[in-house]
Motif scaffolding. Structure first.
Motif, PDB file in Angstrom:
ATOM      1  N   ARG A  18       0.838  -1.196   0.000  1.00 14.26           N
ATOM      2  CA  ARG A  18       0.000   0.000   0.000  1.00 14.26           C
ATOM      3  C   ARG A  18       0.876   1.252   0.000  1.00 14.26           C
ATOM      4  O   ARG A  18       0.670   2.183  -0.753  1.00 14.26           O
ATOM      5  CB  ARG A  18      -0.881  -0.025   1.241  1.00 14.26           C
ATOM      6  CG  ARG A  18      -1.813   1.158   1.335  1.00 14.26           C
ATOM      7  CD  ARG A  18      -2.783   0.980   2.458  1.00 14.26           C
ATOM      8  NE  ARG A  18      -3.708  -0.088   2.195  1.00 14.26           N
ATOM      9  CZ  ARG A  18      -4.155  -0.919   3.137  1.00 14.26           C
ATOM     10  NH1 ARG A  18      -3.732  -0.808   4.363  1.00 14.26           N
ATOM     11  NH2 ARG A  18      -5.016  -1.848   2.839  1.00 14.26           N
ATOM     12  N   ILE A  19       1.885   1.217   0.854  1.00 12.30           N
ATOM     13  CA  ILE A  19       2.763   2.378   0.969  1.00 12.30           C
ATOM     14  C   ILE A  19       3.419   2.662  -0.379  1.00 12.30           C
ATOM     15  O   ILE A  19       3.504   3.804  -0.824  1.00 12.30           O
ATOM     16  CB  ILE A  19       3.852   2.122   2.027  1.00 12.30           C
ATOM     17  CG1 ILE A  19       3.217   1.855   3.384  1.00 12.30           C
ATOM     18  CG2 ILE A  19       4.810   3.283   2.108  1.00 12.30           C
ATOM     19  CD1 ILE A  19       2.522   3.029   3.996  1.00 12.30           C
ATOM     20  N   LEU A  53       1.138   4.369  -2.551  1.00 19.04           N
ATOM     21  CA  LEU A  53       0.981   5.768  -2.172  1.00 19.04           C
ATOM     22  C   LEU A  53       2.097   6.608  -2.757  1.00 19.04           C
ATOM     23  O   LEU A  53       1.893   7.702  -3.264  1.00 19.04           O
ATOM     24  CB  LEU A  53       1.015   5.902  -0.642  1.00 19.04           C
ATOM     25  CG  LEU A  53      -0.118   5.219   0.114  1.00 19.04           C
ATOM     26  CD1 LEU A  53      -0.080   5.614   1.568  1.00 19.04           C
ATOM     27  CD2 LEU A  53      -1.453   5.581  -0.495  1.00 19.04           C
ATOM     28  N   PHE A  54       3.299   6.033  -2.691  1.00 22.76           N
ATOM     29  CA  PHE A  54       4.456   6.755  -3.210  1.00 22.76           C
ATOM     30  C   PHE A  54       4.348   7.038  -4.679  1.00 22.76           C
ATOM     31  O   PHE A  54       4.530   8.154  -5.139  1.00 22.76           O
ATOM     32  CB  PHE A  54       5.717   5.940  -2.979  1.00 22.76           C
ATOM     33  CG  PHE A  54       6.462   6.455  -1.819  1.00 22.76           C
ATOM     34  CD1 PHE A  54       6.917   7.759  -1.824  1.00 22.76           C
ATOM     35  CD2 PHE A  54       6.685   5.674  -0.719  1.00 22.76           C
ATOM     36  CE1 PHE A  54       7.593   8.256  -0.740  1.00 22.76           C
ATOM     37  CE2 PHE A  54       7.351   6.170   0.352  1.00 22.76           C
ATOM     38  CZ  PHE A  54       7.808   7.450   0.357  1.00 22.76           C
ATOM     39  N   LEU A 108       1.812   7.167  -6.332  1.00 21.49           N
ATOM     40  CA  LEU A 108       0.743   8.119  -6.565  1.00 21.49           C
ATOM     41  C   LEU A 108       1.188   9.533  -6.327  1.00 21.49           C
ATOM     42  O   LEU A 108       0.870  10.426  -7.093  1.00 21.49           O
ATOM     43  CB  LEU A 108      -0.427   7.782  -5.646  1.00 21.49           C
ATOM     44  CG  LEU A 108      -1.236   6.675  -6.245  1.00 21.49           C
ATOM     45  CD1 LEU A 108      -2.198   6.116  -5.236  1.00 21.49           C
ATOM     46  CD2 LEU A 108      -1.988   7.182  -7.458  1.00 21.49           C
ATOM     47  N   SER A 109       1.962   9.726  -5.248  1.00 23.64           N
ATOM     48  CA  SER A 109       2.389  11.105  -5.020  1.00 23.64           C
ATOM     49  C   SER A 109       3.318  11.552  -6.131  1.00 23.64           C
ATOM     50  O   SER A 109       3.290  12.703  -6.544  1.00 23.64           O
ATOM     51  CB  SER A 109       3.030  11.266  -3.639  1.00 23.64           C
ATOM     52  OG  SER A 109       3.785  10.146  -3.323  1.00 23.64           O
ATOM     53  N   LEU A 130       1.152  12.474  -8.963  1.00 19.74           N
ATOM     54  CA  LEU A 130       0.550  13.785  -8.762  1.00 19.74           C
ATOM     55  C   LEU A 130       1.546  14.879  -9.100  1.00 19.74           C
ATOM     56  O   LEU A 130       1.230  15.841  -9.772  1.00 19.74           O
ATOM     57  CB  LEU A 130       0.110  13.928  -7.309  1.00 19.74           C
ATOM     58  CG  LEU A 130      -0.510  15.298  -7.000  1.00 19.74           C
ATOM     59  CD1 LEU A 130      -1.831  15.451  -7.708  1.00 19.74           C
ATOM     60  CD2 LEU A 130      -0.693  15.495  -5.521  1.00 19.74           C
ATOM     61  N   LEU A 131       2.779  14.674  -8.653  1.00 19.99           N
ATOM     62  CA  LEU A 131       3.820  15.655  -8.936  1.00 19.99           C
ATOM     63  C   LEU A 131       3.960  15.866 -10.425  1.00 19.99           C
ATOM     64  O   LEU A 131       4.013  16.987 -10.904  1.00 19.99           O
ATOM     65  CB  LEU A 131       5.150  15.162  -8.364  1.00 19.99           C
ATOM     66  CG  LEU A 131       5.500  15.720  -6.993  1.00 19.99           C
ATOM     67  CD1 LEU A 131       6.777  15.105  -6.508  1.00 19.99           C
ATOM     68  CD2 LEU A 131       5.622  17.220  -7.074  1.00 19.99           C
TER      69      LEU A 131
END
Lengths: 407, 301
Positions: free
Chosen positions: A2-3, A6-7, A9-10, A13-14
């Motif tokens: 999951r982590i 998340l990474f 994904l960030s 987003l960037l």
């Protein structure tokens, strides 16, 4: 797992944030085949934090083009302006600048480009305009390495011996030295230097750093900012502890200059002068009264002191109902240089559309062209001869002229 | 020593703002397992609302006495309420219709909402940074190291965290939230309105962003339409660092990141602040993949 998701994904987003929002404010009419139009490309930050200075710089270009069209060009040509924004997510972007330059190069009606406003954007653009080659004139980019020495030669990698990039402002070296001399003259002996870690800011801060200590001043420290830094309290606390006479800032309002100056008051630095280069003239627009105590240099003579500028100021305010921006006159002068070169190239080509190479050759021959910022001729690097640096102070939110130096 | 104290204050105040935003990320993630990328922009909205309220009250600089108290209370409640309502709207329009869609879908709509909000905010107040009145006077405490604004921000964050802990673990609504987080269908079977509970969670998360927006606007005296982009990313990092879904973890993560940034800027230099933050994040996650205090997510069967 999951982590990790998340990474990524960030990261996603960037990178989304970096996707361009370059908008074309006026499109050229290159579609009509036997058209009698010549396009002048303009690349400036027209959105985001630099937009106030970008807009007033663009106005300088527009005014020159409108006047030239009214007077008429040889062969019945008219000039249209195609201005493209190089800001992404509110900040000038070298990648967007490079992409804009490719747009200009691909349009055969573009014979010259005015811009950009920022040196790191120019670094990304010069290799492309040089490869074309296409005449590019910078109204305000002052980083030394754009025209001088091995760095500039590396930028001109395709045609190292063709100077296709010219600028009507002076260089960081002159500006940084002038700032150091102004500081000594005003009795400031202990300086803390901060820069934004960009091409322009770092160069400027390094020159100031070197020249200020050479002339007997003490450099208390030299720090670099992180991109999009918003919290300056830690840095300012550290600076306050060194008790400086002046803080020198290498950078522009949007890369931290505005926020840093604004936060100085609360860090006990309200009375310490904030000195910088030509990246700061829009600081009062950004932070209002908190800008008082800012001193900045401009790589241009004081427009109001020059007789040749009075007419320009009158015409500009009549046309745009706004005060002249810090680089409006420079942009106007850069456009005059481009139009003058295009006119001579037209004349040399029996009033038919000239090649880009011939426009570049004519620009290099610019000889004491009269402009609001003085008479313009270029040296072998594409820099103006006889540069001038002037110093301003912001009082009650207004810029006041203090001093100027000739090199 | 004085400088160390002042840097401690700087770091804690910055961390408090991160923590307030991180609480919102963590609340929403805890209940619907969605990274609400629009959260940072709700925070920006909060600072804009604060500016509107302060302007309406005629405040342009520091305020004193009754006016100060009134301004702080009205600005806090006003921006919390406005952001809470905005968050509910976002949830209703962009997330609820996708409740049973694959998990990537609401994530993309979250990014979409973020862009829409950023552009709407830019249309509203323009592209340049805007000045927010200083509001809080500037007396200093503890040997001049802490300013009143810093103390207020830190106290605000800590009080909010305890209130939230109480809400989640000691109230009926909190119980419903935990039930919905654990198993939405089973919660519905025992009579809990899952949609209502999720909407209320968004209201609370939005209100927290509003409080953070008010605090940062007044503390830094400036904001702009992209304010929430960087702060949101850092705060999200704080939530992950502390253990996502964990309220105390979000707070701890926020303070850790704030302190790290402040002390990196003070010693090595500001350009290394982000490097330091993310190096520590990587190190912590390698050793403790669930964050400092552990994730606090319901086990899905």
């Amino acid at each position: 797992m999951r982590i990790r998701a998340l990474f990524s994904l960030s990261l996603a987003l960037l990178s989304c944030g970096l996707v361009a929002c370059g908008t074309s404010s006026q499109s050229s009419s290159s579609s009509s085949p036997a058209s009698k139009t010549i396009t002048l490309g303009v690349d400036l930050p027209l959105s985001g934090a630099d937009s106030s200075v970008g807009d007033s710089t663009l106005n300088g270009v527009k005014l020159a083009v409108e006047q030239a069209n009214k007077m008429g060009l040889p062969g019945g040509f008219t000039i249209v302006v195609n201005a493209i924004d190089d800001a992404v997510q509110g900040v000038h972007s070298p990648q967007q600048g490079a992409s804009n330059m490719r747009t200009f190069v691909a349009d055969p009606s573009v014979l010259a480009v005015i811009g950009p406003y920022n040196s790191n954007v120019a670094q990304a653009q010069i290799p492309i305009s040089n490869a074309a080659p296409l005449l590019q004139i910078g109204p305000s980019v002052v980083s030394d390495g754009l025209t001088i020495g091995a760095a500039a030669r590396a930028l001109r990698r395709t045609n190292p011996d063709t100077i296709s990039f010219f600028r009507v402002c002076t260089t960081d070296a002159h500006q940084g030295s002038a700032a150091a001399r102004f500081a000594m003259k005003l009795g400031w002996k202990r300086a803390y230097v901060v820069d934004d870690n960009e091409t322009y800011g770092l160069d400027l801060a390094n020159v100031f750093d070197r020249d200020f200590s050479k002339s007997g001043g003490t450099i208390l420290g030299h720090d670099h900012l992180a991109k999009s830094q918003q919290d300056f309290s830690a840095l300012l606390t550290k600076i306050a502890a060194t008790k400086p006479d002046v803080i020198f800032f290498g950078g522009v309002t949007s890369t931290g200059g505005g926020l840093m100056k604004q936060q100085m008051a609360r860090a006990g630095l309200a009375k310490v002068p904030f000195l910088g280069g030509d990246g700061l003239p829009d600081i009062a627009t950004a932070i209002g009264k908190a800008a008082d105590g800012t001193y900045y240099t401009l790589a241009a003579p004081n427009v109001e002191k020059l007789a040749s500028a009075k007419t320009f100021v009158k015409q500009y305010t009549a046309r745009f109902h706004a005060p002249v921006g810090a680089y409006s006159a420079n942009a106007y002068a850069a456009t005059l240089v481009a139009i003058d070169a295009i006119k001579r190239a037209l004349a040399a080509n029996a009033n038919a559309l000239p090649t880009r190479a011939s426009v570049i050759a004519q620009a290099a021959k610019t000889n004491a062209l009269s402009t609001p910022i003085g008479r313009i001729s270029f040296d072998a690097n594409g820099d103006v001869k006889n540069p001038v640096v002037s110093l301003y102070e912001i009082k009650n939110g207004q810029a006041t002229f203090l001093d100027q130096q000739f090199f | 020593m004085h400088e160390f104290g002042a840097q401690l204050a700087n770091g804690l105040a910055l961390g408090a703002i991160y923590a307030l935003i991180a609480l919102g990320y963590t609340m929403v993630y805890g209940i619907v397992e969605l990274i609400n990328f629009a959260h940072g922009d709700v925070y920006t909205f909060g600072s804009f609302i604060t500016l509107v309220i302060l302007t309406a009250l005629g405040i342009t600089g520091e305020a004193h006495g009754v006016l100060l108290v009134v301004a702080v209370v009205v600005a806090l409640l006003g921006s919390a309420l406005a952001c809470g309502v905005l968050a509910i709207l976002i949830e209703r329009v962009a997330y609820r219709p996708l409740r049973n869609a694959p998990r990537l879908a609401p994530l993309i709509t979250a990014i979409g909402v973020s862009f829409i909000l950023e552009n709407a905010l830019q249309l509203w107040k323009g592209p340049a940074p805007i000045t927010v009145p200083a509001l809080i006077p500037n007396p200093r405490f503890l040997g001049g190291t802490f300013s009143l604004a810093q103390v207020s921000v830190i106290v605000l964050a800590v009080v909010t965290m305890f209130a939230l802990q109480f809400l989640v673990h000691r109230t009926r609504l909190g119980m419903q939230m935990r039930a919905v987080a654990q198993d939405r269908d089973a919660a519905a079977l025992v009579g809990i309105d899952a949609n209502r509970t999720i909407a209320l969670t968004f209201l609370i998360a939005g209100a927290l962003a509003g409080i953070a927006g008010m605090a940062s606007g007044v503390y830094y005296q400036s904001t702009w339409f992209l304010n929430g982009f960087g702060a949101g990313l850092k705060s999200f990092t704080a939530a992950v660092l502390g253990g996502i879904g964990n309220i105390a973890g979000a707070m701890l993560g926020g303070f850790c990141i704030g302190l790290l940034e402040a002390f990196t800027s003070a010693t090595i230099g500001g350009q290394w602040a982000n490097v330091a933050v993310f190096t520590v994040l990587i190190a912590v996650l390698v050793i403790r993949p669930n964050g400092l205090l552990g994730t606090n997510l319901p086990d899905k069967l």
